[in-house]
Design an enzyme around this catalytic site. Structure first.
Site, PDB file in Angstrom:
ATOM      1  N   MET A 282      16.501  42.129  -1.876  1.00  0.00           N
ATOM      2  CA  MET A 282      17.550  43.110  -1.625  1.00  0.00           C
ATOM      3  C   MET A 282      18.886  42.734  -2.269  1.00  0.00           C
ATOM      4  O   MET A 282      19.932  42.762  -1.631  1.00  0.00           O
ATOM      5  CB  MET A 282      17.711  43.310  -0.107  1.00  0.00           C
ATOM      6  CG  MET A 282      16.446  43.773   0.587  1.00  0.00           C
ATOM      7  SD  MET A 282      15.731  45.279  -0.121  1.00  0.00           S
ATOM      8  CE  MET A 282      16.944  46.480   0.389  1.00  0.00           C
TER       9      MET A 282
ATOM     10  N   ASN B  27       9.175  45.568  -9.921  1.00  0.00           N
ATOM     11  CA  ASN B  27       9.696  45.872  -8.595  1.00  0.00           C
ATOM     12  C   ASN B  27       8.801  46.941  -7.974  1.00  0.00           C
ATOM     13  O   ASN B  27       8.121  47.676  -8.679  1.00  0.00           O
ATOM     14  CB  ASN B  27      11.138  46.388  -8.691  1.00  0.00           C
ATOM     15  CG  ASN B  27      11.782  46.574  -7.325  1.00  0.00           C
ATOM     16  OD1 ASN B  27      11.563  45.773  -6.412  1.00  0.00           O
ATOM     17  ND2 ASN B  27      12.572  47.614  -7.177  1.00  0.00           N
TER      18      ASN B  27
ATOM     19  N   HIS C 291       9.290  50.159  -5.263  1.00  0.00           N
ATOM     20  CA  HIS C 291      10.306  50.963  -4.594  1.00  0.00           C
ATOM     21  C   HIS C 291       9.610  51.947  -3.660  1.00  0.00           C
ATOM     22  O   HIS C 291       8.613  52.567  -4.055  1.00  0.00           O
ATOM     23  CB  HIS C 291      11.153  51.717  -5.630  1.00  0.00           C
ATOM     24  CG  HIS C 291      12.246  52.512  -5.019  1.00  0.00           C
ATOM     25  ND1 HIS C 291      13.368  51.916  -4.489  1.00  0.00           N
ATOM     26  CD2 HIS C 291      12.392  53.846  -4.819  1.00  0.00           C
ATOM     27  CE1 HIS C 291      14.159  52.859  -3.999  1.00  0.00           C
ATOM     28  NE2 HIS C 291      13.591  54.032  -4.179  1.00  0.00           N
TER      29      HIS C 291
END
Length: 193
Positions: free
Chosen positions: A94, A111, A113
Site C-alpha cells: 500500500m 500488481n 488491483h
C-alpha cells in the site's frame, strides 16, 4: 533460479496464495523459479510470519523511517536487489512508488488491483462499483507503470455483484478470485523471464 520478491503491507493473503501455488505446482522444477523474499513496509504485517514459516527471507523496510518517498524507494530497491529478482510482485503493498523505482523494474513488476481495470483505479474500489450499479466486479493483474493502476493487463477475474452486497462482502468475493488469478498469471509469465 529465477527469484520472485513479493512486497506486502498487511496480512499477505495474496502472497500466501502465490507461495502455496509455487509449492503445489513445483515452480522451481517447472520454471526454475522460487519466491526468494517477502518485504514489507510495515513491521507488524502479518504476512511476514507466514513467509518465515515457509523458510522465505522476510524483511522490513519501514517507510516511516525515511525523510522522503525517494529515500524510502532507494532503501526498498536495495533490499529487493539483494535477492536478484527476475520478478517483483506487489501483493497488497500500500505505497505509491516513485517513477524512478517503477522504471528500475519496468517490465518485471506486477500488481493486482481489486477491480476490473480500467474501471475504478485507486482506492475504495468496491464502494465505487456498488455506487455505480455494476453487475460484475473483479480483480486485475497488470504490469506496473508510472501511472497508477494503468499498466498492461495480464489477467482478470470477474464475480457477480449480488443484491444486498456491501463493500466488505464484495471485497471478500473478489479476494477469493485474486487468490486464483494472481498465481496463475505469474505462472504464465515465468517461462518468458
Amino acid at each position: 533460479m529465477k527469484n520472485i520478491v513479493i512486497l506486502i503491507s498487511g496480512g499477505g493473503s495474496n502472497m500466501a496464495a502465490i507461495v502455496r501455488a509455487a509449492q503445489r505446482e513445483h515452480w522451481a522444477k517447472l520454471y526454475g523459479a522460487q519466491v526468494a523474499a517477502v518485504i514489507s513496509n510495515r513491521a507488524d504485517a502479518g504476512g511476514l510470519a507466514f513467509a518465515r514459516e515457509q523458510g522465505i527471507a522476510a524483511e522490513v523496510v519501514d517507510h516511516k523511517a525515511f525523510p522522503s518517498r525517494e529515500a524510502f524507494d532507494d532503501a526498498l530497491a536495495a533490499a529487493i536487489d539483494r535477492h536478484q529478482p527476475a520478478l517483483l510482485v506487489l501483493a497488497g503493498f500500500m505505497r505509491i512508488l516513485t517513477p524512478g523505482f517503477v522504471a528500475r523494474y519496468q517490465g518485471r513488476m506486477l500488481n493486482i488491483h481489486p477491480s476490473l481495470l480500467p474501471a475504478f483505479p485507486g482506492l475504495h474500489t468496491h464502494q465505487r462499483a456498488l455506487d455505480a450499479g455494476c453487475r460484475v466486479a473483479g480483480a486485475t493483474v497488470h504490469q506496473v507503470t508510472a501511472e497508477l493502476d494503468h499498466g498492461p493487463i495480464l489477467a482478470q477475474a470477474a464475480v457477480p455483484v449480488l443484491p444486498g452486497d456491501t463493500p466488505d462482502t464484495l471485497a471478500a468475493r473478489v479476494l477469493t478470485q485474486e487468490h486464483l488469478v494472481y498465481p496463475r498469471a505469474i505462472a504464465e509469465l515465468l517461462p518468458q523471464l
